[in-house]
Design a protein around this motif. Structure first.
Motif, mmCIF file in Angstrom:
data_model
loop_
_atom_site.group_PDB
_atom_site.id
_atom_site.type_symbol
_atom_site.label_atom_id
_atom_site.label_comp_id
_atom_site.label_asym_id
_atom_site.label_seq_id
_atom_site.Cartn_x
_atom_site.Cartn_y
_atom_site.Cartn_z
ATOM 1 N N SER A 31 0.911 -1.367 -0.021
ATOM 2 C CA SER A 31 0.020 0.064 0.052
ATOM 3 C C SER A 31 0.719 1.106 -0.010
ATOM 4 O O SER A 31 0.609 2.293 -0.655
ATOM 5 N N PHE A 32 1.910 1.226 0.501
ATOM 6 C CA PHE A 32 2.787 2.407 0.742
ATOM 7 C C PHE A 32 3.487 2.707 -0.622
ATOM 8 O O PHE A 32 3.450 3.657 -1.148
ATOM 9 N N ASP A 33 3.780 1.619 -1.393
ATOM 10 C CA ASP A 33 4.609 2.015 -2.515
ATOM 11 C C ASP A 33 3.932 2.183 -3.611
ATOM 12 O O ASP A 33 3.823 2.919 -4.494
ATOM 13 N N LEU A 34 2.445 1.736 -3.664
ATOM 14 C CA LEU A 34 1.342 2.230 -4.664
ATOM 15 C C LEU A 34 0.983 3.767 -4.313
ATOM 16 O O LEU A 34 0.959 4.278 -5.316
ATOM 17 N N PHE A 35 0.938 3.928 -3.081
ATOM 18 C CA PHE A 35 0.576 5.312 -2.929
ATOM 19 C C PHE A 35 1.510 6.369 -3.323
ATOM 20 O O PHE A 35 1.109 7.500 -3.903
ATOM 21 N N PHE A 36 2.847 6.015 -3.308
ATOM 22 C CA PHE A 36 3.834 7.111 -3.732
ATOM 23 C C PHE A 36 4.412 6.729 -5.036
ATOM 24 O O PHE A 36 5.301 7.291 -5.500
ATOM 25 N N GLU A 102 3.139 -0.896 16.128
ATOM 26 C CA GLU A 102 2.364 -1.415 14.923
ATOM 27 C C GLU A 102 0.865 -1.544 14.988
ATOM 28 O O GLU A 102 0.208 -1.385 16.083
ATOM 29 N N VAL A 103 0.203 -1.508 13.964
ATOM 30 C CA VAL A 103 -1.168 -1.569 13.815
ATOM 31 C C VAL A 103 -1.571 -3.125 13.313
ATOM 32 O O VAL A 103 -0.864 -3.482 12.198
ATOM 33 N N ARG A 104 -2.498 -3.692 13.661
ATOM 34 C CA ARG A 104 -2.623 -5.044 13.263
ATOM 35 C C ARG A 104 -4.190 -5.121 13.290
ATOM 36 O O ARG A 104 -5.181 -4.955 14.206
ATOM 37 N N THR A 105 -4.783 -5.714 12.045
ATOM 38 C CA THR A 105 -5.926 -6.319 11.834
ATOM 39 C C THR A 105 -6.033 -7.627 11.598
ATOM 40 O O THR A 105 -5.094 -8.549 11.212
ATOM 41 N N PRO A 106 -7.183 -8.375 11.534
ATOM 42 C CA PRO A 106 -7.202 -9.692 11.044
ATOM 43 C C PRO A 106 -6.615 -9.842 9.721
ATOM 44 O O PRO A 106 -6.206 -11.192 9.400
ATOM 45 N N ALA A 107 -6.566 -9.053 8.709
ATOM 46 C CA ALA A 107 -5.932 -9.062 7.235
ATOM 47 C C ALA A 107 -4.609 -8.783 7.104
ATOM 48 O O ALA A 107 -4.101 -8.888 6.105
ATOM 49 N N PHE A 108 -4.077 -7.774 8.036
ATOM 50 C CA PHE A 108 -2.687 -7.162 7.791
ATOM 51 C C PHE A 108 -2.105 -6.863 9.030
ATOM 52 O O PHE A 108 -2.734 -6.421 10.222
ATOM 53 N N PRO A 164 -16.929 3.422 5.284
ATOM 54 C CA PRO A 164 -16.675 1.969 5.428
ATOM 55 C C PRO A 164 -15.134 1.758 5.318
ATOM 56 O O PRO A 164 -14.395 2.282 4.293
ATOM 57 N N ARG A 165 -14.622 1.014 6.306
ATOM 58 C CA ARG A 165 -13.237 0.773 6.546
ATOM 59 C C ARG A 165 -12.904 -0.594 5.660
ATOM 60 O O ARG A 165 -13.528 -1.601 5.669
ATOM 61 N N PRO A 166 -11.766 -0.290 4.651
ATOM 62 C CA PRO A 166 -11.436 -1.667 3.833
ATOM 63 C C PRO A 166 -10.633 -2.533 4.827
ATOM 64 O O PRO A 166 -10.138 -2.352 5.850
ATOM 65 N N LEU A 167 -10.842 -3.825 4.136
ATOM 66 C CA LEU A 167 -10.072 -4.954 5.001
ATOM 67 C C LEU A 167 -8.501 -4.809 4.386
ATOM 68 O O LEU A 167 -7.614 -5.141 5.212
ATOM 69 N N MET A 168 -8.605 -4.227 3.240
ATOM 70 C CA MET A 168 -7.043 -4.007 2.560
ATOM 71 C C MET A 168 -6.074 -5.373 2.565
ATOM 72 O O MET A 168 -4.819 -5.291 3.125
ATOM 73 N N THR A 169 -6.524 -6.310 2.153
ATOM 74 C CA THR A 169 -5.847 -7.537 1.744
ATOM 75 C C THR A 169 -5.139 -6.956 0.166
ATOM 76 O O THR A 169 -5.435 -5.819 -0.246
ATOM 77 N N ASP A 170 -4.219 -7.707 -0.230
ATOM 78 C CA ASP A 170 -3.598 -7.452 -1.732
ATOM 79 C C ASP A 170 -4.648 -7.512 -2.479
ATOM 80 O O ASP A 170 -4.600 -6.484 -3.682
ATOM 81 N N ARG A 195 -2.543 -13.920 -1.601
ATOM 82 C CA ARG A 195 -3.972 -14.353 -1.409
ATOM 83 C C ARG A 195 -4.348 -14.268 0.222
ATOM 84 O O ARG A 195 -3.502 -14.809 1.167
ATOM 85 N N SER A 196 -5.592 -14.045 0.407
ATOM 86 C CA SER A 196 -5.916 -14.032 1.976
ATOM 87 C C SER A 196 -7.301 -14.572 2.185
ATOM 88 O O SER A 196 -8.318 -14.413 1.151
ATOM 89 N N PRO A 197 -7.457 -15.202 3.247
ATOM 90 C CA PRO A 197 -8.990 -15.670 3.493
ATOM 91 C C PRO A 197 -10.353 -14.534 3.442
ATOM 92 O O PRO A 197 -11.227 -14.690 3.669
ATOM 93 N N TYR A 198 -9.380 -13.123 3.725
ATOM 94 C CA TYR A 198 -10.521 -12.203 3.893
ATOM 95 C C TYR A 198 -10.541 -11.275 2.621
ATOM 96 O O TYR A 198 -10.969 -10.252 2.463
ATOM 97 N N ASP A 199 -9.980 -11.752 1.340
ATOM 98 C CA ASP A 199 -10.334 -11.425 0.231
ATOM 99 C C ASP A 199 -11.644 -11.071 -0.304
ATOM 100 O O ASP A 199 -12.522 -11.983 -0.348
#
Length: 378
Positions: A31-36, A102-108, A164-170, A195-199
């Motif tokens: 996400s960082f590299d895509l943003f910049f 660190e920030v941690r969610t179920p997806a990242f 709405p907050r995104p899950l933010m998987t790849d 791949r992620s189970p949260y896709d």
């Protein structure tokens, strides 16, 4: 004061200025590299090529030298003092605690950064706070640092909405803009996202800095399916109160180093071609073209210093009123250009804007201006 901010130029009464406390590194991940990634577009100087990584394939953080952070903090205090000297009330977010890493969610999981570029994750529209769905994982909970300020505005009658907050998987990210041959840019997009189970497919991701606020009219830049979904949401949410005008691929995301409204009828633009992207009624406004940035206007950095923005970052000015603008003191050509247009320019020092990804407009969130919901576009 009561929350009230409809445009970019009305007399500024109250503003939040960001904090850089404990900003120690940049984390290189998807996400960082895509943003910049868009740094090479419209730029004269090349940057190191970025190689995108997924959340699981995190690289070692890119450290920020202590001297740069100390000088940035000095410059932020200078911004605060300049605004207070102009009679503006300045509010500040909570600071990032050194123990929060660190920030941690179920997806990242991702490293946390302080609430510096406040313009990005919040959109102020009239009497409403809208927390936008983040595009960078490390900034997922950034608006939490603004909770005391937002709570107080809410108690005084403001609306407060969280998109709405995104899950933010790849798989959440639309990579088409970064991969476009017509766009180019320095990013090597990954061919096999983790791949992620949260896709769930593409999700809303959008920053307040993708919007230009003109009373009841909002110019919204869309470059990906993520942006388009968020603007769909905004249109439904704001129906009857605001009119959204979509522009497409004016930039990769933010537009406040491409075009800013300095007062009704006057835009500051990076170049004349910006007009081609704007709604027809906005093309009638006078356009002040910013002079090309001088290479010696920026500090010289070492190979291991990660440069995040284009040399046009100093177009990111902050209007305090329809005739008064905060401009980086390192930009005498831009200062003269604006003075020739009868603006009063307040020069303020800001040295390391290219390392920390923002100018005066990025570092601030204007919450109280005198203007109202006027109609500026046909």
């Amino acid at each position: 004061m009561l929350l009230n901010s409809y445009d970019e130029w009305s007399p500024l009464k109250e503003v939040i200025v960001g904090s850089a406390t404990n900003y120690i590194s940049h984390e290189r991940e998807l996400s960082f590299d895509l943003f910049f990634h868009d740094n090479l577009i419209r730029s004269e100087w090349a940057y190191p090529r970025l190689s995108v990584r997924s959340g699981e394939g995190r690289q070692e953080p890119s450290p920020i030298k202590k001297r740069y952070l100390e000088e940035l903090q000095e410059d932020i205090e200078g911004i605060v003092q300049a605004l207070q000297g102009l009679g503006v009330s300045v509010l500040r977010p909570m600071e990032l605690d050194a123990g929060t890493s660190e920030v941690r969610t179920p997806a990242f999981s991702a490293s946390v950064v302080p609430p510096l570029n406040l313009r990005d994750n919040t959109l102020i529209l009239g009497d409403e706070i809208i927390e936008t769905p983040p595009m960078v994982r490390s900034r997922y909970f950034e608006t939490q640092f603004l909770t005391p300020v937002f709570n107080e505005y809410f108690r005084r009658g403001a609306r407060w909405t969280v998109m709405p907050r995104p899950l933010m998987t790849d798989a959440s990210f639309d990579l088409s803009y970064a991969a476009s041959a017509t766009v180019g840019g320095p990013t090597e997009v990954i061919e096999d996202p983790e791949r992620s189970p949260y896709d769930v497919g593409f999700e809303m991701m959008f920053d307040g800095a993708q919007c230009l606020r003109l009373g009841r009219d909002i110019i919204a830049n869309i470059s990906t399916a993520n942006h388009a979904l968020a603007v769909d949401w905004l249109e439904r949410h704001l129906e009857g109160r605001f009119r959204i005008h979509r522009v497409h691929r004016l930039s990769d995301s933010h537009i406040d180093s491409m075009v800013l409204a300095l007062r009704p009828g006057t835009l500051l633009v990076r170049d004349k071609e910006v007009a081609d992207f704007l709604p027809e009624s906005l093309r009638k406004w006078d356009m002040v073209v910013a002079p090309a940035p001088a290479e010696n206007a920026f500090p010289q950095y070492e190979d291991d210093d990660l440069v995040l923005t284009s040399p046009f970052i100093d177009l990111n000015v902050l209007s305090v009123s329809p005739d008064t603008v905060l401009v980086n003191e390192a930009c005498p050509e831009l200062i003269r250009t604006l003075e020739q247009q009868k603006f009063t320019v307040v020069p303020v020092r800001h040295r390391h804007r290219r390392l920390f990804g923002g100018g005066f407009h990025c570092f601030t969130l204007d919450t109280v201006r005198e203007g109202g919901p006027e109609d500026y576009l046909d």
